[in-house]
Design a protein around this motif. Structure first.
Motif, mmCIF file in Angstrom:
data_model
loop_
_atom_site.group_PDB
_atom_site.id
_atom_site.type_symbol
_atom_site.label_atom_id
_atom_site.label_comp_id
_atom_site.label_asym_id
_atom_site.label_seq_id
_atom_site.Cartn_x
_atom_site.Cartn_y
_atom_site.Cartn_z
ATOM 1 N N ASP A 1 0.837 -1.206 0.000
ATOM 2 C CA ASP A 1 0.000 0.000 0.000
ATOM 3 C C ASP A 1 0.871 1.255 0.000
ATOM 4 O OD1 ASP A 1 -2.375 -1.385 0.079
ATOM 5 O OD2 ASP A 1 -2.760 -1.072 2.207
ATOM 6 N N ASP A 2 1.841 1.276 0.905
ATOM 7 C CA ASP A 2 2.705 2.458 1.043
ATOM 8 C C ASP A 2 3.515 2.701 -0.231
ATOM 9 O OD1 ASP A 2 1.716 2.628 3.577
ATOM 10 O OD2 ASP A 2 3.578 2.110 4.613
ATOM 11 N N ASN B 1 -7.935 7.225 -1.719
ATOM 12 C CA ASN B 1 -7.679 7.552 -0.317
ATOM 13 C C ASN B 1 -6.407 8.370 -0.104
ATOM 14 O OD1 ASN B 1 -9.924 6.225 1.076
ATOM 15 N ND2 ASN B 1 -9.078 4.396 0.117
ATOM 16 N N MET B 2 -5.915 8.972 -1.174
ATOM 17 C CA MET B 2 -4.709 9.794 -1.058
ATOM 18 C C MET B 2 -5.001 11.024 -0.202
ATOM 19 S SD MET B 2 -1.805 9.182 -2.559
ATOM 20 C CE MET B 2 -0.871 9.287 -4.036
ATOM 21 N N ALA C 1 2.189 9.307 -5.803
ATOM 22 C CA ALA C 1 2.493 10.699 -5.444
ATOM 23 C C ALA C 1 3.693 11.219 -6.234
ATOM 24 C CB ALA C 1 2.752 10.814 -3.945
ATOM 25 N N LYS D 1 -4.936 -0.110 -7.122
ATOM 26 C CA LYS D 1 -4.415 1.238 -7.383
ATOM 27 C C LYS D 1 -5.508 2.289 -7.226
ATOM 28 C CE LYS D 1 -2.299 0.136 -11.341
ATOM 29 N NZ LYS D 1 -1.638 0.390 -12.634
ATOM 30 N N ARG E 1 1.278 4.123 -2.825
ATOM 31 C CA ARG E 1 0.937 5.501 -2.471
ATOM 32 C C ARG E 1 2.081 6.455 -2.855
ATOM 33 N NH1 ARG E 1 -0.996 4.652 2.744
ATOM 34 N NH2 ARG E 1 -2.985 4.175 1.763
ATOM 35 N N ILE F 1 -6.182 3.010 -3.583
ATOM 36 C CA ILE F 1 -5.131 3.846 -2.976
ATOM 37 C C ILE F 1 -5.286 5.292 -3.444
ATOM 38 C CG2 ILE F 1 -2.642 4.274 -2.846
ATOM 39 C CD1 ILE F 1 -3.170 1.777 -1.403
ATOM 40 N N ARG F 2 -5.544 5.441 -4.747
ATOM 41 C CA ARG F 2 -5.667 6.791 -5.312
ATOM 42 C C ARG F 2 -6.831 7.535 -4.648
ATOM 43 N NH1 ARG F 2 -5.339 5.628 -10.718
ATOM 44 N NH2 ARG F 2 -3.137 6.079 -11.030
ATOM 45 N N LEU G 1 2.233 11.716 3.427
ATOM 46 C CA LEU G 1 1.624 10.419 3.090
ATOM 47 C C LEU G 1 1.539 9.520 4.319
ATOM 48 C CD1 LEU G 1 3.467 9.711 -0.278
ATOM 49 C CD2 LEU G 1 1.079 10.371 -0.010
#
Lengths: 99, 485
Positions: free
Chosen positions: B63-64, B300-301, B71, B294, B67, B297-298, B186
């Motif tokens: 996940d990290d 929840n940025m 970014a 993806k 992220r 994750i996007r 982040l």
């Protein structure tokens, strides 16, 4: 077929942090060449167009959730160490790197 | 490096940054990762490299990585494999590090940086890959032995590699500062370089200006401060140019930075003879990053520093400097962002945060998350001053300190109880204005004959009479009205 010479034995031994006396080195040279000869049987196969096999199946990797589980104690961690004190593993000093 | 404009040589630098992720558990096992624990207490059969154990990847690490990759505008790889990087060292009990060798999870990204001259500069990101940290060796605690602490063994890392696009120590510093800020926004790495959670290797070479081919590069390893990286780069530039000028060959080697002396020194060549004999890690099946993953994750940025900076300048009309100060830390930026959902006095709110709030935090050595006043309360305080309810001075010197020690109070009510509210009653102010003008007939005459500066004296007298509570804007208007009548 690849042939192993003394130079290669010394290099691999260094990478593995092993130290051979001349007799042991000669034996290792002999053995390693035999291993390779044995493996050379594979050269007889025609593998054109065959992808190298890395994984035994095509399953995607399993993942864990990010949760802490402390499975062993500090004492258990140190129990099998050749040398330790009550806190640390102890090893022969890795000397200063300065030239 | 302004003088390099006329300098015949050009500096070429690429950086590799290792960032420790702030996951609860390790990359491939479930032992804890907390910094500063007693030695060898956060370990497991897996991180100790005992035979017969199998690693299992922590989902949070992926996940990290995604992220950060998103970014940094990277392409995210679908099929991620791991490899073993083999080497023997006492703080790596398995004898290999699990890393992504040929299949980094993120590639071909970039970061846009604003240079001190205002020009934008795009630094390309080559790759980001997942791997694990090694333990810690201590060589100076004991006369004969090295002491090994394996708590750090297996802590997840992301390695972020740039293209050799950096041309000055200043650019390197900017990139590292911005990357650290991004990691903190982040919430994937705390960015504490002194605790080793962000470490940097620099690949440094020089070439004659105009040359297309790169010079021989030197790698300076394992620096744990942005300042050290910059000093190492400056030192290497001078050293390498001097070597070329005296016709010496620069050898491709690994060096270390000595912060005390401000120079770099070569590690012994034997230690550099690395042959990691990478091969695919058979204990871990490939990780598949789906489009859905993806997308999640996007979605929840968190807001990123560049987005907030843009919002604060374009929507709120703040200048670049103020917006830069407010977005320096994530906590402060989000706090300010919350205030301005409750008030439209953007500039005044910014001044409150950058002034009294920051001073209070500094004076108490606390960080934003410990600040007692809610953003809603700060918005009320801002409005109270802007609407003339109390003077700015009274707000900063009296009301703000009182509120901080009684954070549940309503700013207007507390101001009332403390008798801080400004006199805004026009009849009362008019009465005071008349009294002042009657007391100074000669000054009134002087004003009327053109000495407009006298208004300051009248204002001062009026404020005195009101006990400092007259609304200055209203009072000035009334005085002018009477004088100009």
């Amino acid at each position: 077929m690849m042939n192993i010479d003394s130079e290669t034995i010394r290099r691999v031994a260094h990478l593995a942090r092993l130290d051979f006396d001349p007799q042991a080195e000669a034996e290792m040279l002999h053995d390693m060449n035999r291993f390779l000869e044995y493996a050379a049987m594979l050269d007889e196969l025609d593998i054109t167009g065959i992808e190298p096999l890395v994984y035994m199946n095509e399953d995607p990797g399993r993942l864990r959730d990010d949760q802490v589980r402390q499975e062993i104690s500090h004492e258990e961690a140190l129990k099998n160490a050749p040398r330790c004190d009550s806190d640390y593993f102890r090893v022969a000093k890795v000397i200063d790197q300065r030239e | 490096m302004n003088k390099s404009e006329e300098h015949p040589y050009e500096l070429v630098v690429g950086l590799e940054v290792h960032t420790q992720l702030t996951t609860q558990s390790k990359a491939f096992s479930s032992d804890a990762t907390e910094y500063g624990a007693a030695p060898n207490t956060q370990v497991s059969a897996i991180s100790l490299g005992h035979p017969g154990t199998l690693p299992m990847l922590n989902r949070q690490v992926v996940d990290d990585a995604i992220r950060l990759g998103l970014a940094l505008n990277c392409r995210i790889r679908e099929r991620n494999e791991f490899a073993r990087k083999n080497y023997f060292y006492a703080d790596l009990p398995k004898g290999y590090q699990i890393t992504q060798h040929t299949t980094p999870i993120a590639t071909e990204g970039y970061m846009d940086l604003r240079q001190s001259d205002g020009q934008m500069f795009r630094l390309r990101i080559t790759r980001i890959h997942m791997e694990e940290d090694a333990g810690k060796s201590m060589h100076d605690q004991d006369a004969y032995d090295s002491l090994i602490d394996l708590n750090r063994c297996g802590v997840p890392l992301l390695e972020i590699v740039t293209e050799p696009d950096i041309r000055s120590a200043a650019q390197a510093g900017q990139y590292l500062t911005e990357l650290r800020r991004l990691l903190r926004y982040l919430e994937i790495c705390d960015g504490n370089m002194e605790e080793g959670s962000m470490r940097c290797d620099a690949n440094i070479s020089v070439r004659r200006k105009g040359d297309v081919q790169l010079g021989t590069k030197v790698e300076v390893k394992n620096m744990n401060s942005i300042r050290h990286v910059q000093r190492a780069i400056e030192h290497e530039f001078v050293r390498q140019v001097a070597m070329i000028e005296s016709r010496q060959a620069i050898s491709s080697e690994t060096r270390s930075f000595d912060a005390g002396r401000g120079n770099t020194f070569a590690l012994r060549s034997k230690e550099q003879a690395n042959d990691y004999r990478y091969f695919p890690e058979p204990d871990l099946q490939p990780v598949i990053v789906s489009e859905d993953w993806k997308t999640m994750i996007r979605a929840n940025m968190p807001p990123l520093p560049a987005d907030l900076l843009h919002d604060f300048t374009s929507r709120c009309g703040l200048n670049e400097y103020d917006a830069g100060v407010l977005t320096e830390s994530r906590e402060i930026a989000l706090y300010y962002n919350n205030i301005i959902t409750n008030t439209r006095h953007y500039k005044a709110a910014a001044n409150w945060v950058m002034g009294p709030v920051k001073s209070w935090l500094n004076a108490h050595a606390l960080s934003m998350k410990d600040f007692p006043l809610s953003a809603a309360c700060m918005a009320l305080l801002t409005e109270l001053v802007e609407d003339g309810g109390i003077s700015h001075t009274a707000a900063v010197q009296k009301l703000f300190p009182a509120l901080v020690s009684q954070p549940s109070e309503d700013p207007a009510e507390l101001a009332n109880r403390m008798g801080l509210q400004q006199v805004q009653d026009p009849d009362e102010l008019l009465r005071l204005a008349r009294e002042v003008l009657q007391a100074w007939p000669d000054k009134v005459a002087a004003y009327r004959s053109g000495k407009k500066g006298m208004i300051g004296l009248f204002m001062g007298e009026l404020m005195k009479k009101s006990g400092g509570k007259a609304d200055p804007k209203m009072a000035a208007k009334l005085l002018e009205g009477l004088l100009d009548a």
